[in-house]
Design a protein around this motif. Structure first.
Motif, PDB file in Angstrom:
ATOM      1  N   MET A   1       0.836  -1.205   0.000  1.00  0.00           N
ATOM      2  CA  MET A   1       0.000   0.000   0.000  1.00  0.00           C
ATOM      3  C   MET A   1       0.872   1.257   0.000  1.00  0.00           C
ATOM      4  N   GLU A   2       1.928   1.182   0.840  1.00  0.00           N
ATOM      5  CA  GLU A   2       2.845   2.316   0.926  1.00  0.00           C
ATOM      6  C   GLU A   2       3.552   2.549  -0.409  1.00  0.00           C
ATOM      7  N   ASN A   3       3.939   1.427  -1.073  1.00  0.00           N
ATOM      8  CA  ASN A   3       4.602   1.550  -2.372  1.00  0.00           C
ATOM      9  C   ASN A   3       3.677   2.172  -3.415  1.00  0.00           C
ATOM     10  N   ARG A   4       2.379   1.832  -3.340  1.00  0.00           N
ATOM     11  CA  ARG A   4       1.416   2.400  -4.289  1.00  0.00           C
ATOM     12  C   ARG A   4       1.316   3.908  -4.105  1.00  0.00           C
ATOM     13  N   ARG A   5       1.299   4.353  -2.862  1.00  0.00           N
ATOM     14  CA  ARG A   5       1.220   5.796  -2.595  1.00  0.00           C
ATOM     15  C   ARG A   5       2.462   6.516  -3.107  1.00  0.00           C
ATOM     16  N   ILE A   6       3.612   5.896  -2.883  1.00  0.00           N
ATOM     17  CA  ILE A   6       4.857   6.510  -3.368  1.00  0.00           C
ATOM     18  C   ILE A   6       4.849   6.571  -4.894  1.00  0.00           C
ATOM     19  N   GLY A   7       4.343   5.474  -5.505  1.00  0.00           N
ATOM     20  CA  GLY A   7       4.273   5.457  -6.978  1.00  0.00           C
ATOM     21  C   GLY A   7       3.352   6.536  -7.501  1.00  0.00           C
ATOM     22  N   LEU A   8       2.185   6.694  -6.858  1.00  0.00           N
ATOM     23  CA  LEU A   8       1.246   7.741  -7.272  1.00  0.00           C
ATOM     24  C   LEU A   8       1.845   9.130  -7.092  1.00  0.00           C
ATOM     25  N   LEU A   9       2.644   9.285  -6.011  1.00  0.00           N
ATOM     26  CA  LEU A   9       3.284  10.583  -5.774  1.00  0.00           C
ATOM     27  C   LEU A   9       4.267  10.918  -6.897  1.00  0.00           C
ATOM     28  N   TYR A  10       4.979   9.888  -7.379  1.00  0.00           N
ATOM     29  CA  TYR A  10       5.951  10.108  -8.452  1.00  0.00           C
ATOM     30  C   TYR A  10       5.269  10.534  -9.757  1.00  0.00           C
ATOM     31  N   ILE A  11       4.101   9.921 -10.040  1.00  0.00           N
ATOM     32  CA  ILE A  11       3.457  10.234 -11.326  1.00  0.00           C
ATOM     33  C   ILE A  11       2.450  11.378 -11.212  1.00  0.00           C
ATOM     34  N   LEU A  12       2.317  11.942  -9.969  1.00  0.00           N
ATOM     35  CA  LEU A  12       1.356  13.024  -9.775  1.00  0.00           C
ATOM     36  C   LEU A  12       1.646  14.238 -10.675  1.00  0.00           C
ATOM     37  N   PRO A  13       2.901  14.694 -10.815  1.00  0.00           N
ATOM     38  CA  PRO A  13       3.153  15.845 -11.713  1.00  0.00           C
ATOM     39  C   PRO A  13       2.707  15.554 -13.142  1.00  0.00           C
ATOM     40  N   TRP A  14       2.950  14.326 -13.584  1.00  0.00           N
ATOM     41  CA  TRP A  14       2.532  13.973 -14.945  1.00  0.00           C
ATOM     42  C   TRP A  14       1.001  13.990 -15.071  1.00  0.00           C
ATOM     43  N   LEU A  15       0.301  13.470 -14.046  1.00  0.00           N
ATOM     44  CA  LEU A  15      -1.166  13.453 -14.084  1.00  0.00           C
ATOM     45  C   LEU A  15      -1.734  14.872 -14.094  1.00  0.00           C
ATOM     46  N   ILE A  16      -1.120  15.752 -13.279  1.00  0.00           N
ATOM     47  CA  ILE A  16      -1.578  17.155 -13.243  1.00  0.00           C
ATOM     48  C   ILE A  16      -1.380  17.807 -14.613  1.00  0.00           C
ATOM     49  N   GLY A  17      -0.200  17.570 -15.205  1.00  0.00           N
ATOM     50  CA  GLY A  17       0.071  18.129 -16.537  1.00  0.00           C
ATOM     51  C   GLY A  17      -0.885  17.583 -17.584  1.00  0.00           C
ATOM     52  N   LEU A  18      -1.206  16.283 -17.474  1.00  0.00           N
ATOM     53  CA  LEU A  18      -2.132  15.664 -18.434  1.00  0.00           C
ATOM     54  C   LEU A  18      -3.517  16.306 -18.355  1.00  0.00           C
ATOM     55  N   VAL A  19      -3.978  16.532 -17.128  1.00  0.00           N
ATOM     56  CA  VAL A  19      -5.314  17.122 -16.949  1.00  0.00           C
ATOM     57  C   VAL A  19      -5.344  18.572 -17.427  1.00  0.00           C
ATOM     58  N   ILE A  20      -4.309  19.352 -17.038  1.00  0.00           N
ATOM     59  CA  ILE A  20      -4.312  20.798 -17.342  1.00  0.00           C
ATOM     60  C   ILE A  20      -4.033  21.071 -18.817  1.00  0.00           C
ATOM     61  N   PHE A  21      -3.026  20.382 -19.374  1.00  0.00           N
ATOM     62  CA  PHE A  21      -2.559  20.744 -20.712  1.00  0.00           C
ATOM     63  C   PHE A  21      -3.110  19.858 -21.825  1.00  0.00           C
ATOM     64  N   THR A  22      -3.786  18.755 -21.485  1.00  0.00           N
ATOM     65  CA  THR A  22      -4.304  17.882 -22.539  1.00  0.00           C
ATOM     66  C   THR A  22      -5.816  17.676 -22.415  1.00  0.00           C
ATOM     67  N   ILE A  23      -6.249  17.096 -21.292  1.00  0.00           N
ATOM     68  CA  ILE A  23      -7.672  16.743 -21.170  1.00  0.00           C
ATOM     69  C   ILE A  23      -8.557  17.990 -21.128  1.00  0.00           C
ATOM     70  N   TYR A  24      -8.158  18.992 -20.311  1.00  0.00           N
ATOM     71  CA  TYR A  24      -8.978  20.202 -20.189  1.00  0.00           C
ATOM     72  C   TYR A  24      -9.120  20.938 -21.529  1.00  0.00           C
ATOM     73  N   PRO A  25      -8.010  21.232 -22.267  1.00  0.00           N
ATOM     74  CA  PRO A  25      -8.174  21.894 -23.573  1.00  0.00           C
ATOM     75  C   PRO A  25      -8.946  21.024 -24.566  1.00  0.00           C
ATOM     76  N   PHE A  26      -8.746  19.703 -24.483  1.00  0.00           N
ATOM     77  CA  PHE A  26      -9.418  18.774 -25.394  1.00  0.00           C
ATOM     78  C   PHE A  26     -10.938  18.857 -25.225  1.00  0.00           C
ATOM     79  N   VAL A  27     -11.399  18.756 -23.988  1.00  0.00           N
ATOM     80  CA  VAL A  27     -12.843  18.798 -23.715  1.00  0.00           C
ATOM     81  C   VAL A  27     -13.393  20.198 -23.975  1.00  0.00           C
ATOM     82  N   THR A  28     -12.629  21.232 -23.568  1.00  0.00           N
ATOM     83  CA  THR A  28     -13.087  22.616 -23.759  1.00  0.00           C
ATOM     84  C   THR A  28     -13.285  22.948 -25.230  1.00  0.00           C
TER      85      THR A  28
END
Length: 293
Positions: A1-28
């Protein structure tokens, strides 16, 4: 469980960038394509009117035709030229590393503004190309005064940026086992027959990858026609990305620009799906015995 949280923390910047710069403009952009929006006032829902206007717009069809011509000229030329250079650089020549680096330089420079401006001067009436033609007694060519000459000029700029595809082809050529060439030579196959019967089939996964990438890039071309021809003459190089830019940021008709964007997205998706669906007939993978991808 702890490893999953650490893994999610590592990919969090990428997920934020995906939502802000790809998904949001795409849907908008999809939502805006059904609105009348001029940036200043709030968007007004108008249904499919932007798409109706688009299909009745003669400039749109001229732009769409120019885009298809550009893709049809650029993609095959770039793939053939890249494979040709990669094939030459695959030989064990003296100073080969220097040549490999030198041929990759155009990809580093890319289609940036400085190179586009330089390209415009090279193909000008008094430019380098016409001066070289003059040496052979050929009259100067008005590269930017005809539709064919202008589309060739901006296509040549894209082909000139062949370094990346060339490197991928070169890596594919390096992976072909030498035993196959030796076996072909023992069977009496010449160089041309060996190229088409051994090299090309084993390179089809690389050709497939480069074809998809170059198709997508060609449909999205903007810098070359914008800086060199400004869409002229008579909209013959007015590619769809230029039309999207003009409508969105010059005429402040974001709804119409978004509708054209989605049309372009669907066209790219259709071409890409066609390449993927046809790949089972012409792409061969050595670990599967060929034929099936």
């Amino acid at each position: 469980m702890e490893n999953r949280r650490i893994g999610l923390l590592y990919i969090l910047p990428w997920l934020i960038g995906l939502v802000i710069f790809t998904i949001y403009p795409f849907v908008t952009s999809l939502i805006l394509s059904f609105t009348n929006y001029n940036i200043i006032n709030a968007p007004q829902f108008i249904g499919i009117q932007n798409y109706v206007n688009m299909f009745h717009d003669s400039t749109f069809w001229t732009s769409f035709t120019a885009t298809l011509e550009y893709v049809a000229i650029t993609v095959p030329l770039k793939l053939i030229f890249s494979l040709f250079i990669a094939f030459i650089l695959n030989y064990k020549l003296k100073g080969i590393n220097f040549y490999r680096t030198a041929y990759y330089v155009p990809s580093i420079l890319g289609g940036n503004i400085a190179i586009a401006v330089l390209w415009k001067f090279v193909f000008a009436n008094t430019g380098l190309v016409n001066q070289v033609l003059g040496v052979f007694g050929i009259k100067p060519v008005g590269w930017f005064s005809t539709g064919l000459g202008a589309i060739f000029t901006i296509s040549a700029l894209r082909v000139w940026e062949f370094g990346s595809t060339m490197v991928i082809f070169l890596a594919g050529l390096k992976d072909i086992p030498q035993e196959l060439y030796e076996a072909a030579a023992v069977d009496g196959a010449g160089k041309i027959k060996t190229f088409f019967k051994v090299t090309i089939p084993l390179l089809t996964p690389i050709i497939f990858f480069n074809l998809v990438m170059q198709l997508i890039q060609a449909f999205q071309e903007f810098n070359g026609p914008y800086m060199i021809t400004q869409g002229g003459p008579l909209y013959k190089t007015y590619l769809l990305p230029m039309m999207i830019y003009d409508n969105s940021f010059k005429f402040f008709n974001m709804g119409y620009g978004s509708a054209i964007s989605w049309f372009l997205f669907i066209i790219i998706m259709i071409f890409t799906m066609f390449v993927f669906s046809s790949s089972k007939y012409w792409v061969f993978y050595s670990d599967e015995g060929g034929g099936e991808s």
